[in-house]
Design a protein around this motif. Structure first.
Motif, PDB file in Angstrom:
ATOM      1  N   PHE A  48       2.950  -1.339  -4.766  1.00  0.00           N
ATOM      2  CA  PHE A  48       1.630  -1.855  -4.412  1.00  0.00           C
ATOM      3  C   PHE A  48       0.596  -1.099  -5.225  1.00  0.00           C
ATOM      4  O   PHE A  48       0.883  -0.058  -5.808  1.00  0.00           O
ATOM      5  CB  PHE A  48       1.350  -1.740  -2.899  1.00  0.00           C
ATOM      6  CG  PHE A  48       1.502  -0.354  -2.349  1.00  0.00           C
ATOM      7  CD1 PHE A  48       0.445   0.525  -2.351  1.00  0.00           C
ATOM      8  CD2 PHE A  48       2.711   0.057  -1.817  1.00  0.00           C
ATOM      9  CE1 PHE A  48       0.582   1.805  -1.836  1.00  0.00           C
ATOM     10  CE2 PHE A  48       2.865   1.332  -1.299  1.00  0.00           C
ATOM     11  CZ  PHE A  48       1.793   2.204  -1.312  1.00  0.00           C
ATOM     12  N   ASP A  49      -0.604  -1.637  -5.298  1.00  0.00           N
ATOM     13  CA  ASP A  49      -1.670  -1.053  -6.099  1.00  0.00           C
ATOM     14  C   ASP A  49      -2.220   0.199  -5.426  1.00  0.00           C
ATOM     15  O   ASP A  49      -2.478   0.210  -4.220  1.00  0.00           O
ATOM     16  CB  ASP A  49      -2.777  -2.082  -6.293  1.00  0.00           C
ATOM     17  CG  ASP A  49      -3.799  -1.662  -7.337  1.00  0.00           C
ATOM     18  OD1 ASP A  49      -3.644  -0.589  -7.938  1.00  0.00           O
ATOM     19  OD2 ASP A  49      -4.758  -2.423  -7.548  1.00  0.00           O
ATOM     20  N   LYS A  50      -2.451   1.239  -6.229  1.00  0.00           N
ATOM     21  CA  LYS A  50      -2.956   2.506  -5.674  1.00  0.00           C
ATOM     22  C   LYS A  50      -4.354   2.358  -5.076  1.00  0.00           C
ATOM     23  O   LYS A  50      -4.743   3.132  -4.216  1.00  0.00           O
ATOM     24  CB  LYS A  50      -2.953   3.588  -6.748  1.00  0.00           C
ATOM     25  CG  LYS A  50      -3.950   3.366  -7.859  1.00  0.00           C
ATOM     26  CD  LYS A  50      -3.908   4.458  -8.890  1.00  0.00           C
ATOM     27  CE  LYS A  50      -4.945   4.188  -9.974  1.00  0.00           C
ATOM     28  NZ  LYS A  50      -4.925   5.201 -10.988  1.00  0.00           N
ATOM     29  N   ARG A  51      -5.113   1.345  -5.500  1.00  0.00           N
ATOM     30  CA  ARG A  51      -6.468   1.154  -4.967  1.00  0.00           C
ATOM     31  C   ARG A  51      -6.465   0.663  -3.526  1.00  0.00           C
ATOM     32  O   ARG A  51      -7.488   0.697  -2.843  1.00  0.00           O
ATOM     33  CB  ARG A  51      -7.243   0.186  -5.845  1.00  0.00           C
ATOM     34  CG  ARG A  51      -7.538   0.776  -7.233  1.00  0.00           C
ATOM     35  CD  ARG A  51      -8.180  -0.235  -8.097  1.00  0.00           C
ATOM     36  NE  ARG A  51      -7.132  -1.191  -8.482  1.00  0.00           N
ATOM     37  CZ  ARG A  51      -7.227  -2.053  -9.454  1.00  0.00           C
ATOM     38  NH1 ARG A  51      -8.323  -2.130 -10.143  1.00  0.00           N
ATOM     39  NH2 ARG A  51      -6.233  -2.866  -9.749  1.00  0.00           N
ATOM     40  N   LEU A  52      -5.316   0.221  -3.039  1.00  0.00           N
ATOM     41  CA  LEU A  52      -5.214  -0.239  -1.651  1.00  0.00           C
ATOM     42  C   LEU A  52      -5.098   0.929  -0.675  1.00  0.00           C
ATOM     43  O   LEU A  52      -5.304   0.754   0.515  1.00  0.00           O
ATOM     44  CB  LEU A  52      -4.012  -1.167  -1.504  1.00  0.00           C
ATOM     45  CG  LEU A  52      -4.039  -2.432  -2.361  1.00  0.00           C
ATOM     46  CD1 LEU A  52      -2.733  -3.197  -2.197  1.00  0.00           C
ATOM     47  CD2 LEU A  52      -5.217  -3.304  -2.000  1.00  0.00           C
ATOM     48  N   ILE A  53      -4.753   2.104  -1.195  1.00  0.00           N
ATOM     49  CA  ILE A  53      -4.617   3.289  -0.346  1.00  0.00           C
ATOM     50  C   ILE A  53      -6.010   3.777   0.024  1.00  0.00           C
ATOM     51  O   ILE A  53      -6.842   4.036  -0.833  1.00  0.00           O
ATOM     52  CB  ILE A  53      -3.815   4.393  -1.062  1.00  0.00           C
ATOM     53  CG1 ILE A  53      -2.419   3.873  -1.386  1.00  0.00           C
ATOM     54  CG2 ILE A  53      -3.755   5.652  -0.207  1.00  0.00           C
ATOM     55  CD1 ILE A  53      -1.601   4.805  -2.246  1.00  0.00           C
ATOM     56  N   ASP A  54      -6.254   3.909   1.323  1.00  0.00           N
ATOM     57  CA  ASP A  54      -7.576   4.275   1.829  1.00  0.00           C
ATOM     58  C   ASP A  54      -7.591   5.757   2.201  1.00  0.00           C
ATOM     59  O   ASP A  54      -7.769   6.115   3.357  1.00  0.00           O
ATOM     60  CB  ASP A  54      -7.913   3.391   3.030  1.00  0.00           C
ATOM     61  CG  ASP A  54      -9.369   3.484   3.422  1.00  0.00           C
ATOM     62  OD1 ASP A  54     -10.175   3.903   2.577  1.00  0.00           O
ATOM     63  OD2 ASP A  54      -9.698   3.132   4.570  1.00  0.00           O
ATOM     64  N   LEU A  55      -7.411   6.606   1.202  1.00  0.00           N
ATOM     65  CA  LEU A  55      -7.378   8.051   1.400  1.00  0.00           C
ATOM     66  C   LEU A  55      -8.797   8.592   1.252  1.00  0.00           C
ATOM     67  O   LEU A  55      -9.405   8.459   0.188  1.00  0.00           O
ATOM     68  CB  LEU A  55      -6.441   8.673   0.352  1.00  0.00           C
ATOM     69  CG  LEU A  55      -5.998  10.099   0.533  1.00  0.00           C
ATOM     70  CD1 LEU A  55      -5.226  10.260   1.838  1.00  0.00           C
ATOM     71  CD2 LEU A  55      -5.110  10.511  -0.623  1.00  0.00           C
ATOM     72  N   GLU A  56      -9.346   9.173   2.323  1.00  0.00           N
ATOM     73  CA  GLU A  56     -10.722   9.660   2.278  1.00  0.00           C
ATOM     74  C   GLU A  56     -10.874  10.823   1.300  1.00  0.00           C
ATOM     75  O   GLU A  56     -11.823  10.877   0.537  1.00  0.00           O
ATOM     76  CB  GLU A  56     -11.178  10.079   3.670  1.00  0.00           C
ATOM     77  CG  GLU A  56     -11.348   8.915   4.614  1.00  0.00           C
ATOM     78  CD  GLU A  56     -11.761   9.346   6.002  1.00  0.00           C
ATOM     79  OE1 GLU A  56     -12.213  10.499   6.166  1.00  0.00           O
ATOM     80  OE2 GLU A  56     -11.631   8.531   6.918  1.00  0.00           O
ATOM     81  N   GLU A  57      -9.951  11.763   1.367  1.00  0.00           N
ATOM     82  CA  GLU A  57      -9.953  12.925   0.475  1.00  0.00           C
ATOM     83  C   GLU A  57      -8.535  13.147  -0.017  1.00  0.00           C
ATOM     84  O   GLU A  57      -7.580  12.826   0.686  1.00  0.00           O
ATOM     85  CB  GLU A  57     -10.394  14.188   1.222  1.00  0.00           C
ATOM     86  CG  GLU A  57     -11.811  14.194   1.703  1.00  0.00           C
ATOM     87  CD  GLU A  57     -12.148  15.502   2.415  1.00  0.00           C
ATOM     88  OE1 GLU A  57     -11.252  16.345   2.605  1.00  0.00           O
ATOM     89  OE2 GLU A  57     -13.314  15.668   2.772  1.00  0.00           O
ATOM     90  N   PRO A  58      -8.379  13.722  -1.199  1.00  0.00           N
ATOM     91  CA  PRO A  58      -7.029  14.059  -1.648  1.00  0.00           C
ATOM     92  C   PRO A  58      -6.388  15.071  -0.689  1.00  0.00           C
ATOM     93  O   PRO A  58      -7.074  15.871  -0.052  1.00  0.00           O
ATOM     94  CB  PRO A  58      -7.258  14.693  -3.020  1.00  0.00           C
ATOM     95  CG  PRO A  58      -8.601  14.224  -3.459  1.00  0.00           C
ATOM     96  CD  PRO A  58      -9.394  14.012  -2.203  1.00  0.00           C
ATOM     97  N   ILE A  59      -5.078  15.020  -0.598  1.00  0.00           N
ATOM     98  CA  ILE A  59      -4.351  15.922   0.300  1.00  0.00           C
ATOM     99  C   ILE A  59      -4.212  17.280  -0.386  1.00  0.00           C
ATOM    100  O   ILE A  59      -3.773  17.364  -1.528  1.00  0.00           O
ATOM    101  CB  ILE A  59      -2.978  15.331   0.651  1.00  0.00           C
ATOM    102  CG1 ILE A  59      -3.167  13.982   1.358  1.00  0.00           C
ATOM    103  CG2 ILE A  59      -2.185  16.301   1.517  1.00  0.00           C
ATOM    104  CD1 ILE A  59      -1.893  13.207   1.571  1.00  0.00           C
TER     105      ILE A  59
END
Length: 147
Positions: free
Chosen positions: A109-120
């Motif tokens: 799936f496209d990485k832009r679909l990931i709704d990560l607020e901040e990097p881990i």
């Protein structure tokens, strides 16, 4: 002139609506670009058929997306990172890293679909929200471990 819209057009109307616009705008812009058809009985039937086909296509896409969401929900991926003193990461884990880890598991799936607020920035287990479709959201389980 009365026209039937073949797709959504800003400030004019939505797909399948019959609207009244100026003759020149209809003949010179809307109809040649395929945005509209002249309002006749024959064209109404064509638009209705297109609308039904579009509804079927959207339903099929939604089912495919729901199947992908189920795969993501059932798989947890592990990302190995280098750590320093006190288990602090060298760098961060981003959307790209998570998408790449799932790709290795066979789920693309496209990485832009990931709704990560901040990097881990730390080790552990994280539940990352992924918005596959406006109506379909899923949480991916991501393990961040040291190499």
């Amino acid at each position: 002139m009365k026209i039937i819209l073949r797709q959504d057009v800003d400030k004019i109307g939505k797909l399948g609506e019959t609207v009244n616009i100026k003759d020149g705008y209809a003949r010179n812009y809307m109809i040649p670009r395929g945005l509209a058809l002249e309002a006749t009985d024959k064209n109404l039937k064509i638009i209705e058929k297109e609308r039904q086909e579009l509804a079927k296509k959207k339903e099929k896409e939604r089912k495919d997306i729901e199947a992908l969401a189920e795969k993501i929900k059932n798989i947890s991926c592990t990302i190995s990172v280098e750590v320093g003193v006190d288990n602090k990461l060298f760098g961060v884990v981003t959307n790209h890293d998570i998408a790449k880890a799932y790709e290795q598991e066979g789920v693309v799936f496209d990485k832009r679909l990931i709704d990560l607020e901040e990097p881990i920035k730390e080790l552990g287990v994280f539940y990352v929200p992924i918005k596959l479709h406006p109506e379909v959201k899923v949480e991916a389980k991501v393990w961040i471990v040291k190499k």
